[in-house]
Design a protein around this motif. Structure first.
Motif, PDB file in Angstrom:
ATOM      1  N   PRO A   1      21.376  89.559  79.608  1.00 53.85           N
ATOM      2  CA  PRO A   1      21.626  89.909  77.975  1.00 53.85           C
ATOM      3  C   PRO A   1      21.504  88.589  77.243  1.00 53.85           C
ATOM      4  O   PRO A   1      22.009  87.903  77.726  1.00 53.85           O
TER       5      PRO A   1
ATOM      6  N   ARG B   1      37.375  80.108  80.995  1.00 53.06           N
ATOM      7  CA  ARG B   1      36.102  79.697  81.374  1.00 53.06           C
ATOM      8  C   ARG B   1      35.848  78.629  80.582  1.00 53.06           C
ATOM      9  O   ARG B   1      34.894  77.974  80.813  1.00 53.06           O
TER      10      ARG B   1
ATOM     11  N   GLN C   1      33.812  76.342  72.223  1.00 50.29           N
ATOM     12  CA  GLN C   1      33.255  76.928  73.283  1.00 50.29           C
ATOM     13  C   GLN C   1      34.075  77.519  74.131  1.00 50.29           C
ATOM     14  O   GLN C   1      34.271  77.001  75.413  1.00 50.29           O
TER      15      GLN C   1
ATOM     16  N   VAL D   1      26.667  72.578  74.369  1.00 50.71           N
ATOM     17  CA  VAL D   1      25.787  73.185  74.318  1.00 50.71           C
ATOM     18  C   VAL D   1      25.279  73.014  72.912  1.00 50.71           C
ATOM     19  O   VAL D   1      25.835  72.862  72.067  1.00 50.71           O
TER      20      VAL D   1
ATOM     21  N   ILE E   1      23.966  84.386  78.438  1.00 49.40           N
ATOM     22  CA  ILE E   1      25.015  84.302  77.293  1.00 49.40           C
ATOM     23  C   ILE E   1      26.374  83.835  77.775  1.00 49.40           C
ATOM     24  O   ILE E   1      26.945  83.118  76.886  1.00 49.40           O
ATOM     25  N   ARG E   2      26.758  84.027  79.096  1.00 48.02           N
ATOM     26  CA  ARG E   2      27.990  83.406  79.522  1.00 48.02           C
ATOM     27  C   ARG E   2      27.948  81.732  79.415  1.00 48.02           C
ATOM     28  O   ARG E   2      28.934  81.028  79.238  1.00 48.02           O
ATOM     29  N   ASP E   3      26.502  81.213  79.590  1.00 47.36           N
ATOM     30  CA  ASP E   3      26.735  79.823  79.946  1.00 47.36           C
ATOM     31  C   ASP E   3      26.894  78.999  78.580  1.00 47.36           C
ATOM     32  O   ASP E   3      27.133  77.842  78.393  1.00 47.36           O
ATOM     33  N   ARG E   4      26.626  79.618  77.496  1.00 44.06           N
ATOM     34  CA  ARG E   4      26.813  79.121  76.177  1.00 44.06           C
ATOM     35  C   ARG E   4      28.263  78.784  75.741  1.00 44.06           C
ATOM     36  O   ARG E   4      28.691  78.039  75.058  1.00 44.06           O
ATOM     37  N   PHE E   5      29.236  79.635  76.783  1.00 42.71           N
ATOM     38  CA  PHE E   5      30.435  79.414  76.386  1.00 42.71           C
ATOM     39  C   PHE E   5      31.346  78.323  77.428  1.00 42.71           C
ATOM     40  O   PHE E   5      32.599  78.164  77.106  1.00 42.71           O
ATOM     41  N   ASP E   6      30.666  78.175  78.522  1.00 43.29           N
ATOM     42  CA  ASP E   6      31.367  77.101  79.394  1.00 43.29           C
ATOM     43  C   ASP E   6      30.299  76.026  79.826  1.00 43.29           C
ATOM     44  O   ASP E   6      30.662  75.600  81.014  1.00 43.29           O
ATOM     45  N   ALA E   7      29.527  75.755  78.903  1.00 41.48           N
ATOM     46  CA  ALA E   7      28.552  74.787  79.110  1.00 41.48           C
ATOM     47  C   ALA E   7      27.949  74.940  80.634  1.00 41.48           C
ATOM     48  O   ALA E   7      27.729  73.750  81.388  1.00 41.48           O
TER      49      ALA E   7
END
Lengths: 407, 196
Positions: free
Chosen positions: A150, A310, A320, B50, B89-95
């Motif tokens: 997504p 996370r 973040q 990021v 999308i998850r990588d944006r939040f945990d680098a």
């Protein structure tokens, strides 16, 4: 069908002596969960629209063939009768300011299309025929078959997703990388389309990493973090249960509610009070003699809808931090497993140490503390019902520092 | 039964394909990963954040700065910075999981014209370094090191290349799971000499 009288996997015991750092990834079952504990999904008011590249998949796979194969891959998920998920090709990838239409084959064009996806405008399926886009993106084109996921969501739902396929694996040439078979390639992308639709990985029959028999292979989910066998091109009971849980079919003769129920409970540390998150919980069907069926199981990770820590603990950008998952204390060790109506046992195990980072299963990867108890007594699940209170207490975990650590 | 086993073997993937965060990659052994890498280093993450790519402005990237403790291939210098494309999308939040203070053995492909790079085979070329309670350093990649050493001995034998007894023993004995970091880096050094 072969039944095995078995014990829970002892995975994780050998890792118990290691000081593993918390590792970060996201949930088994749903890919992302909202802050109220409800999984993110696409709207099912209409079929999920996607757009395909107007160019060939590779030097030997035409656009028309690729389009047909993509429809077939989505069709695997759409074919689940207990799920309402549906997809519709809306045409070729839309032109944007920097992309005038046609084949998406330059980094600038890909950038434009990805921007559109990120803005929730379109869900593109890009064919990277010569892997030039992968190379420009600095992704190892000699090993990566495809990427997907997504790319835009609002407060409650996914809006768009993206997929890119590496044509080098389907170009008929031995170099720079040998082809994989059509079935292998499609199995890989069916897995990716599971992510596209909002599913995360599932860990079932993890013993297959070291080699396993036909029953265990049959039980491997398409969403298992590793594609070991072409049989994973077909959905397992786990894949079917979870896509149906996320997108339940509510009309017609075969609905999710009249075929499936739920097994629920909480995983506790040895004190029987503190919730233990990130433990893999598997429900396996059993016969009247409590013999387990290795071919048909469904799993989830305890705390699957709880907010994982996370964010980078020493993050350069403290904003973040993940907005995903609930903060309800009761969700911390909670598991809920959608299963076809029937009789089951529940067992727990550690997430495999190799399933880290992107191949992770569940909100984070840490070895399960203590030892798994024996599988539960038989649990009967009726369609439309929830059999709750099936709590699991781990054996031999460290004591709490104090009573305030309890949920 | 024999026919069934034959069928199973026929249907098995030639090399298993591993799912990563929104990606699937074919298994590559340590020799292939070494050859594919321009830089191989052991180091500690100094920072990871990021940001958008400066040219391809629609793309999210993670910029990782490492303190280099040991160089096995290439010339990364005392600090090494790379920019990796992220699409999940998850990588944006945990680098993308890179955390300040984390030790890694990284096998990095050469940066593209756009300055983007990533580990060879994605998670396969990214080894977390862990310590057991005795302080021994161990390494595991995102594929649990499964098949990491498959086929290496045969390939080297075909080329008439022999490794040190210690490396040969590692290749012969390991199947899956954690590996001694020192033994792994010694092996990588030997392999890197073939393709500096």
């Amino acid at each position: 069908m072969r039944f095995v009288r078995g014990m829970a996997s002892a995975l994780g015991v050998s890792l118990g002596a290691l000081l593993l750092p918390v590792n970060l990834a996201h949930a088994g079952g749903p890919l992302l969960v909202r802050d109220n504990g409800v999984p993110y999904v696409f709207s099912t008011a209409a079929p999920i629209p996607y757009r395909t590249d107007n160019g060939p998949l590779s030097a030997t796979v035409t656009e028309a063939t690729a389009r047909s194969r993509v429809a077939g891959m989505f069709g695997v998920w759409e074919g689940v009768t207990t799920s309402s998920i549906a997809y519709a090709r809306a045409g070729f990838v839309n032109a944007t300011v920097a992309f005038t239409g046609g084949d998406v084959n330059t980094p600038d064009e890909f950038d434009a299309v990805q921007t559109d996806c990120g803005n929730g405008v379109q869900s593109p399926i890009v064919y990277d025929a010569d892997a030039s886009i992968f190379m420009a993106l600095g992704i190892d084109e000699t090993s990566v078959i495809g990427i997907a996921g997504p790319c835009a969501a609002n407060a409650t739902q996914f809006i768009t997703s993206l997929a890119v396929m590496n044509g080098l694996f389907q170009d008929g040439a031995a170099a720079p990388v040998p082809d994989i078979s059509t079935d292998e390639f499609d199995a890989a992308l069916i897995h990716e389309f599971g992510h596209f639709s909002g599913l995360d990985h599932s860990q079932i029959n993890v013993n297959c990493l070291g080699g396993c028999g036909p029953d265990d292979l049959t039980g491997l989910p398409t969403m298992f973090p590793v594609l070991l066998h072409v049989s994973q091109k077909s959905l397992s009971v786990d894949d079917i249960a979870w896509i149906s849980r996320l997108y339940p079919q509510t009309t017609g003769g075969t609905t999710f509610a009249n075929t499936h129920g739920t097994i629920a409970g909480t995983v506790f540390f040895s004190d029987g009070q503190s919730h233990a998150a990130y433990v893999n919980v598997i429900a396996r069907p059993v016969d009247t003699g409590a013999n387990q069926d290795r071919t048909a199981a469904v799993s989830v990770v305890s705390g699957y809808k709880f907010r994982a820590i996370r964010g980078n603990p020493i993050n350069d950008n403290p904003t973040q931090f993940p907005p995903f998952g609930s903060l309800t204390p009761g969700d911390m060790g909670l598991f809920e497993i959608p299963v076809p109506a029937g009789s089951y046992t529940v067992e727990v195990e550690s997430i495999d140490a190799g399933f880290s980072d992107g191949s992770g299963v569940g909100p984070v990867q840490i070895p399960m503390p203590g030892t798994a108890p024996a599988p539960s007594a038989t649990i009967v699940v009726v369609a439309g019902g929830t059999n709750s209170g099936n709590d699991v207490t781990l054996i031999g975990t460290d004591p709490r520092f104090d009573q305030f650590e309890g949920p | 039964m024999k026919r069934l086993l034959l069928l199973l073997l026929t249907l098995a993937f030639a090399g298993p394909a591993w799912a990563e965060r929104g990606a699937l990659s074919l298994s590559r052994n340590i020799d292939q990963l070494t050859s594919r890498s321009a830089v191989i280093l052991r180091g500690t993450v100094l920072s990871a954040h990021v940001e958008k790519h400066p040219v391809l402005t629609g793309l999210d990237t993670v910029v990782v700065r490492m303190r280099v403790r040991e160089t096995l291939k290439g010339r990364p210098g005392a600090t090494y910075t790379f920019r990796q494309y992220i699409w999940d999308i998850r990588d944006r939040f945990d680098a993308a999981g890179y955390r300040k203070g984390q030790d890694y053995l990284l096998m990095m492909i050469a940066p593209s014209d756009y300055g983007l790079s990533s580990p060879a085979g994605l998670a396969q070329g990214r080894f977390r370094i862990l310590r057991d309670r005795t302080g021994k350093e161990l390494a595991v990649n995102g594929h649990a090191n499964l098949r990491l050493f498959d086929g290496v001995s045969a390939q080297l034998a075909k080329e008439g290349i022999s490794l040190s007894p210690k490396s040969s023993k590692l290749l012969a004995s390991h199947h899956v799971g954690l590996v001694d970091l020192r033994e792994l880096t010694d092996l990588v050094r030997e392999l890197a000499q073939r393709n500096p």
